[in-house]
Design a protein around this motif. Sequence first.
Motif, PDB file in Angstrom:
ATOM      1  N   VAL A 295      56.170  33.392  48.185  1.00  0.00           N
ATOM      2  CA  VAL A 295      54.762  33.814  48.258  1.00  0.00           C
ATOM      3  C   VAL A 295      54.336  33.869  49.721  1.00  0.00           C
ATOM      4  O   VAL A 295      54.852  33.116  50.553  1.00  0.00           O
ATOM      5  CB  VAL A 295      53.824  32.842  47.507  1.00  0.00           C
ATOM      6  CG1 VAL A 295      54.008  32.959  46.007  1.00  0.00           C
ATOM      7  CG2 VAL A 295      54.028  31.408  47.972  1.00  0.00           C
ATOM      8  N   PRO A 296      53.402  34.752  50.066  1.00  0.00           N
ATOM      9  CA  PRO A 296      52.824  34.668  51.411  1.00  0.00           C
ATOM     10  C   PRO A 296      52.081  33.344  51.547  1.00  0.00           C
ATOM     11  O   PRO A 296      51.585  32.806  50.550  1.00  0.00           O
ATOM     12  CB  PRO A 296      51.869  35.870  51.465  1.00  0.00           C
ATOM     13  CG  PRO A 296      51.607  36.230  50.047  1.00  0.00           C
ATOM     14  CD  PRO A 296      52.816  35.834  49.269  1.00  0.00           C
ATOM     15  N   PRO A 297      51.998  32.798  52.751  1.00  0.00           N
ATOM     16  CA  PRO A 297      51.480  31.430  52.895  1.00  0.00           C
ATOM     17  C   PRO A 297      49.977  31.293  52.721  1.00  0.00           C
ATOM     18  O   PRO A 297      49.472  30.168  52.691  1.00  0.00           O
ATOM     19  CB  PRO A 297      51.891  31.067  54.331  1.00  0.00           C
ATOM     20  CG  PRO A 297      51.995  32.380  55.046  1.00  0.00           C
ATOM     21  CD  PRO A 297      52.487  33.360  54.024  1.00  0.00           C
ATOM     22  N   THR A 298      49.246  32.382  52.571  1.00  0.00           N
ATOM     23  CA  THR A 298      47.785  32.318  52.555  1.00  0.00           C
ATOM     24  C   THR A 298      47.243  31.428  51.442  1.00  0.00           C
ATOM     25  O   THR A 298      46.216  30.780  51.610  1.00  0.00           O
ATOM     26  CB  THR A 298      47.188  33.734  52.418  1.00  0.00           C
ATOM     27  OG1 THR A 298      48.005  34.668  53.117  1.00  0.00           O
ATOM     28  CG2 THR A 298      45.789  33.768  52.965  1.00  0.00           C
ATOM     29  N   ALA A 343      50.387  32.341  40.507  1.00  0.00           N
ATOM     30  CA  ALA A 343      50.368  31.941  41.913  1.00  0.00           C
ATOM     31  C   ALA A 343      50.632  33.142  42.821  1.00  0.00           C
ATOM     32  O   ALA A 343      50.041  33.256  43.902  1.00  0.00           O
ATOM     33  CB  ALA A 343      51.391  30.842  42.168  1.00  0.00           C
ATOM     34  N   GLU A 344      51.529  34.024  42.390  1.00  0.00           N
ATOM     35  CA  GLU A 344      51.769  35.245  43.156  1.00  0.00           C
ATOM     36  C   GLU A 344      50.482  36.072  43.247  1.00  0.00           C
ATOM     37  O   GLU A 344      50.144  36.605  44.312  1.00  0.00           O
ATOM     38  CB  GLU A 344      52.879  36.074  42.502  1.00  0.00           C
ATOM     39  CG  GLU A 344      54.261  35.460  42.580  1.00  0.00           C
ATOM     40  CD  GLU A 344      54.926  35.643  43.934  1.00  0.00           C
ATOM     41  OE1 GLU A 344      54.372  36.382  44.782  1.00  0.00           O
ATOM     42  OE2 GLU A 344      55.999  35.047  44.140  1.00  0.00           O
ATOM     43  N   HIS A 345      49.784  36.177  42.143  1.00  0.00           N
ATOM     44  CA  HIS A 345      48.538  36.943  42.128  1.00  0.00           C
ATOM     45  C   HIS A 345      47.512  36.315  43.058  1.00  0.00           C
ATOM     46  O   HIS A 345      46.860  37.010  43.857  1.00  0.00           O
ATOM     47  CB  HIS A 345      47.985  37.018  40.705  1.00  0.00           C
ATOM     48  CG  HIS A 345      46.748  37.860  40.585  1.00  0.00           C
ATOM     49  ND1 HIS A 345      45.485  37.349  40.816  1.00  0.00           N
ATOM     50  CD2 HIS A 345      46.577  39.168  40.281  1.00  0.00           C
ATOM     51  CE1 HIS A 345      44.596  38.306  40.650  1.00  0.00           C
ATOM     52  NE2 HIS A 345      45.216  39.416  40.332  1.00  0.00           N
ATOM     53  N   MET A 350      44.407  36.269  48.097  1.00  0.00           N
ATOM     54  CA  MET A 350      43.946  35.640  49.337  1.00  0.00           C
ATOM     55  C   MET A 350      44.407  36.441  50.551  1.00  0.00           C
ATOM     56  O   MET A 350      43.648  36.634  51.512  1.00  0.00           O
ATOM     57  CB  MET A 350      44.470  34.205  49.408  1.00  0.00           C
ATOM     58  CG  MET A 350      43.850  33.253  48.404  1.00  0.00           C
ATOM     59  SD  MET A 350      42.167  32.761  48.832  1.00  0.00           S
ATOM     60  CE  MET A 350      42.497  31.591  50.157  1.00  0.00           C
ATOM     61  N   THR A 351      45.633  36.914  50.508  1.00  0.00           N
ATOM     62  CA  THR A 351      46.185  37.648  51.635  1.00  0.00           C
ATOM     63  C   THR A 351      45.468  38.980  51.831  1.00  0.00           C
ATOM     64  O   THR A 351      45.030  39.319  52.941  1.00  0.00           O
ATOM     65  CB  THR A 351      47.689  37.892  51.418  1.00  0.00           C
ATOM     66  OG1 THR A 351      48.351  36.627  51.260  1.00  0.00           O
ATOM     67  CG2 THR A 351      48.302  38.635  52.590  1.00  0.00           C
ATOM     68  N   TYR A 389      43.575  27.188  43.932  1.00  0.00           N
ATOM     69  CA  TYR A 389      43.986  26.567  45.190  1.00  0.00           C
ATOM     70  C   TYR A 389      44.491  25.146  44.970  1.00  0.00           C
ATOM     71  O   TYR A 389      45.496  24.731  45.558  1.00  0.00           O
ATOM     72  CB  TYR A 389      42.817  26.557  46.178  1.00  0.00           C
ATOM     73  CG  TYR A 389      43.244  26.326  47.611  1.00  0.00           C
ATOM     74  CD1 TYR A 389      43.424  27.391  48.482  1.00  0.00           C
ATOM     75  CD2 TYR A 389      43.466  25.042  48.104  1.00  0.00           C
ATOM     76  CE1 TYR A 389      43.820  27.198  49.797  1.00  0.00           C
ATOM     77  CE2 TYR A 389      43.870  24.828  49.411  1.00  0.00           C
ATOM     78  CZ  TYR A 389      44.052  25.914  50.257  1.00  0.00           C
ATOM     79  OH  TYR A 389      44.457  25.709  51.552  1.00  0.00           O
ATOM     80  N   THR A 390      43.813  24.381  44.137  1.00  0.00           N
ATOM     81  CA  THR A 390      44.232  22.994  43.889  1.00  0.00           C
ATOM     82  C   THR A 390      45.404  22.915  42.931  1.00  0.00           C
ATOM     83  O   THR A 390      46.028  21.855  42.805  1.00  0.00           O
ATOM     84  CB  THR A 390      43.069  22.154  43.335  1.00  0.00           C
ATOM     85  OG1 THR A 390      42.568  22.765  42.127  1.00  0.00           O
ATOM     86  CG2 THR A 390      41.945  22.045  44.351  1.00  0.00           C
TER      87      THR A 390
END
Length: 399
Positions: A295-298, A343-345, A350-351, A389-390
């Motif tokens: 995943v991107p870190p955002t 989580a990917e979504h 976020m990104t 996020y959590t």
Amino acid sequence: MSHPSRTQVGIVGAGPAGLLLARQLQVHGVDCVVLESRDRDYVEHRQRAGVLEQGTVDALRAAGAADRLEREGMPHDGVELRFARRGHRIDFPSLTGGRRVWVYAQTEVVKDLIALQAKEGPPLLFEAEVRAVEDADTERPVIRYTRAGREHTLACDWAVGCDGYHGVTRYAAPQGALSTYERGYAYSWFGILADAPPAYDELVYAHSERGFALASMRSAQMSRLYLQVPNGTDPEALPDEQIWDELDARFAADGARRLNRGPIIARAVLPMRSSVTEPMRHGRVLLAGDAAHIVPPTGAKGLNLAAADVVVLARAFAHLKDTGSADLLDAYSDTCLRRVWRAEHFSHFMTSTLHRAPEQSEFDTRLQLSQLERIATSPHAAAELAVNYTGLLLPGEER
């Protein structure tokens, strides 16, 4: 250390996924061996993520690996979204029924798990380069590896690949048995570690006309900061003063404090992409963590997704030991992929919401600002962000 030739679960890779899985299997009385191609010093010092979800912290506690985390980790009850020169705080506990996150570097998690492994077992072999995982379709897969110039084999009932996207475990499945879905991004993160106290008590995600920025931390005296940069940026080409000036420009907001400046002691450019490989199992070889998904870190999901994978996996192995049923192992891939895709979504959301893409139109920017404004003004939208996020709850967990 001797070279065991037989175990119940052979684990390839001593990152957080492999180490946490080994620790959980030990708690459940399931034999395992961990093989890691790098030496201990390298593994303990590679810089990675720093935000732990509630579920990851709970898993470390259950594994007896959270003593130092409890003393040194920094619990956070929210994050700030900064856009249009305004800041808006998302309060996690009030929106999630009490869940929060912790700032505690992945390097420290790995050190804690390795220390437990070295003290209490099960076997952990560094500088053991796995060449292949064979016989995945049989009841006795074999891991072939080289250590100190000699070849060895480890026969196991099950093999688990925690060796990342470029690891060999993924190739245990024949060509065409697995499908990988990917997306690249036209920008990267330029990350610095600075010997300067963090200016903010919580993470700040900044959307600006100049691009994205993130203010994080590693300790009360050490700041971790990120800038969106073009792909291929040379991290050594940017002077320190220019980096600080750019960070201040992107975090600018009415009434906001400026960053505390200090010596930059580490810098790196991090490419970004999304990737999912499915299914996460072929025969008796199972994939976990980065071996199955990136995943991107955002969204701060990478380490936490890996931890969620191995929690599900450890429960499945414990169930097999206690009942003789492989039902949970058979369901492992489907169980994890439901969470992985969410989580990917979230990470993509976020990104794409916070970064400014090359050639982005003003229409696109207005859409981003509209979405951020909705999160700032709608409890429902804020709760959706906070819950993701959590960390989503694992199967069987109750709020």
